[in-house]
Design an enzyme around this catalytic site. Structure first.
Site, mmCIF file in Angstrom:
data_model
loop_
_atom_site.group_PDB
_atom_site.id
_atom_site.type_symbol
_atom_site.label_atom_id
_atom_site.label_comp_id
_atom_site.label_asym_id
_atom_site.label_seq_id
_atom_site.Cartn_x
_atom_site.Cartn_y
_atom_site.Cartn_z
ATOM 1 C CD GLU A 52 10.455 -39.652 82.859
ATOM 2 O OE1 GLU A 52 11.088 -38.426 83.116
ATOM 3 O OE2 GLU A 52 9.646 -40.037 82.166
ATOM 4 C CG PHE A 66 8.983 -42.623 69.190
ATOM 5 C CD1 PHE A 66 9.512 -41.306 68.971
ATOM 6 C CD2 PHE A 66 8.323 -42.586 70.109
ATOM 7 C CE1 PHE A 66 9.225 -40.356 69.621
ATOM 8 C CE2 PHE A 66 7.679 -41.806 70.805
ATOM 9 C CZ PHE A 66 8.140 -40.512 70.743
ATOM 10 C CD GLN A 67 9.339 -41.769 74.035
ATOM 11 O OE1 GLN A 67 8.651 -42.339 74.313
ATOM 12 N NE2 GLN A 67 9.150 -40.474 74.411
ATOM 13 C CE LYS A 98 2.859 -50.639 73.880
ATOM 14 N NZ LYS A 98 2.340 -49.470 73.191
ATOM 15 C CG MET A 134 30.301 -27.282 99.131
ATOM 16 S SD MET A 134 30.926 -26.739 100.628
ATOM 17 C CE MET A 134 29.776 -27.832 101.918
#
Length: 561
Positions: free
Chosen positions: A50, A112-113, A162, A474
């Site tokens: 993502e 959940f999530q 949702k 670096m």
């Protein structure tokens, strides 16, 4: 208008904003929207992580000037976006991010999530909102695109529970929105413009510093008009690279920690600084209280909060770069004719000749500065170059000349390793007819190399040039210079084999050992219809010079000589 679900309303609202592509990855909490997208004409590009969807949206936005869009699910999908959103916030990139969320009845119950993405992104977005009713979707989407693309541009996040996506209503799509207290169109104050013009004409040693705001407001023509009228040299910040063609006689290149020697030297001698569209980052200025301390400063910026924040301004102009420079040029031409070549420009040319005539070090190894110059000579002028972060970024900044705005895309404020490759994919989607090349280091490319799968399956061919020193270059350079060569946790080892890695994803892999092989590989890669990774082994002892040590002033530039 018929009854529609929230998901249908969202997709219709995106169409009305002209969205033709979305970068992202689905999940349970955003599936109603994906089900509607299945039947739409909007292209959805499936990423493998993502974070990369936000970077692709950034690359798309920076290359095209349009708003980039990304969409992911709730919980870890949403939190994986955070680095990309922060990157966009630091560099003022207009993106709109959509996240799924658990149903409204489950919010706050550790379902959940579930993640509080609104709370998490509060300080890194220009605006964020959780939409609790399908009826609100048309207005909030319109508002999101308006806020992202106006004033100081930046990221906006919309969180969609949702059941908001499945709720039905009869939508009303607004033609425009207004946000109370938000007035992004600042006209430059005429009296301030006149004062600025008068001060500029009094300056004997004027210097212009152009930032990313010049590019985002498409103000390069106005910038060059002012510079040429004053015969004033122009340095840029890293984000402003490309604001003026770097083969223009007035161009000094990039100023700052890894700025060109002439730019860092001349800012110390200038008596007047016109700074346009930049926030005076510490990487540009060095030590704040010693930056341009002998200069009168005129600062043009769309964000009033940036005026005087890091460096005080004698004359502030709160407006976007294009309007400010346009009015300033008009005032200058009313007050005076175009200046002739000046003593100041003779000094500029003297330093330019001195620093640019230094012979290249003879070495049988592949040297990054020469590789950057070779690359420039091989690519068309409108090629879009993205960079990763680290030595590769600074070599590109110093030695790869950019001729057009929006053709150099990098992560400036946040300095996000792994940015360049997904940004290259986003840029290629936005501008498919020009070559796109990511200048990478091995450590940075490894962080998001899984998007080779995305570029191959979605048929988005870009070139990845890996300057491979098997080190976090670096960090190793800092340890070499400031920590007595104590290389703590920077050696990456000999894995992966980048040629085999590319081939494993169905991409093309090449390894070069000479400049001749390099030239042949780049020419072949640019013509290829599949993403190509070119592995370029370089010495782990390579440094990027010049360099201003962190916390030091530009007077303390070290050159490595």
């Amino acid at each position: 208008m018929n009854m529609m679900t929230g998901a249908q309303i969202l997709v219709e609202a995106l169409k009305k904003e002209g969205v033709d592509v979305i970068f992202g990855l689905p999940g349970g909490a955003i599936l109603p929207v994906f089900d509607v997208l299945y039947d739409s004409d909007i292209r959805f590009i499936l990423v493998r992580h993502e974070q990369c969807s936000a970077h692709m949206a950034e690359g798309y936005a920076k290359a095209s000037g349009r708003v980039g869009v990304c969409m992911v699910t709730s919980g870890p999908g949403a939190t994986n976006l955070v680095t990309g959103i922060t990157d966009a916030y630091m560099d003022s990139v207009p993106i709109v991010a959509f996240t799924g969320q658990v149903p409204r009845s489950m919010i706050g119950k550790d379902g959940f999530q579930e993640a509080d993405i609104i709370g998490i992104t509060m300080p890194i977005t220009k605006y964020n909102v959780q939409i609790r009713s399908a009826k609100e979707i048309p207005y909030e989407v319109k508002k999101a695109f308006f806020l992202a693309s106006t004033g100081r541009t930046g990221p906006v996040l919309i969180d969609l529970p949702k059941d908001t996506q499945t709720e039905t209503t009869v939508p009303e799509f607004p033609e425009k929105v207004s946000v109370r207290g938000y007035h992004p169109d600042h006209e430059p104050h005429p009296l301030q413009v006149k004062k600025a013009a008068q001060l500029l004409l009094k300056g004997e040693k004027p210097l212009i510093l152009a930032g990313g705001g010049v590019i985002s407001s498409n103000a390069s023509p106005e910038l060059m008009a002012v510079a040429e009228h004053l015969v004033a040299p122009v340095a840029t910040s890293l984000m402003g690279k490309g604001a003026i063609p770097e083969n223009h006689p007035l161009s000094l290149g990039v100023l700052g920690m890894h700025g060109t020697r002439e730019a860092n030297k001349l800012i110390l001698e200038a008596d007047l600084l016109l700074a346009v569209g930049l926030r005076f980052s510490d990487r540009t200025t060095g030590k704040f209280d010693e930056f341009a301390s002998d200069c009168k400063i005129i600062h043009i910026d769309i964000d009033a909060a940036e005026i005087g924040k890091n460096v005080p301004a004698d004359i502030p102009l709160v407006t976007d770069a294009k309007r400010g420079l346009k009015d300033l040029y008009k005032a200058l031409t009313e007050l005076s004719d175009k200046k002739d070549n000046t003593t100041w420009m003779k000094r500029v040319q003297e330093l330019r000749d001195l620093f640019r005539s230094e012979p290249e070090v003879k070495d049988s190894n592949l040297k990054p500065p020469k590789l950057m110059k070779e690359l420039r000579s091989l690519l068309p002028p409108d090629t879009i170059v993205t960079t990763e972060v680290g030595q590769n970024q600074m070599w590109a900044s110093l030695f790869f000349k950019v001729y057009k705005p929006r053709t150099f895309i990098t992560s400036g404020g946040l300095g996000t390793m792994g940015f360049g490759f997904p940004a290259a994919i986003g840029a290629k989607v936005a501008v498919p007819n020009v070559p796109v090349v990511d200048i990478a280091g091995d450590g940075s490319f490894i962080m998001t190399e899984q998007e080779l799968a995305c570029s191959v399956t979605e048929e988005i061919p870009v070139v990845v040039l890996v300057l491979n020193n098997r080190m976090l270059g670096m960090v190793a350079q800092w340890q070499r210079l400031f920590y007595q060569r104590r290389y703590s946790a920077v050696e990456l080892g000999d894995v992966p084999d980048f040629v085999k890695l590319a081939e494993a994803y169905g991409a093309q892999g090449m390894r070069v050992q000479s400049y001749e092989e390099f030239r042949k590989a780049v020419n072949e890669a640019v013509k290829s219809e599949v993403t190509t990774v070119i592995d370029v082994p370089i010495s782990p002892e390579e440094n990027v010079f010049p360099m201003v040590p962190a916390g030091k002033s530009l007077r303390e530039t070290i050159t490595g000589e």
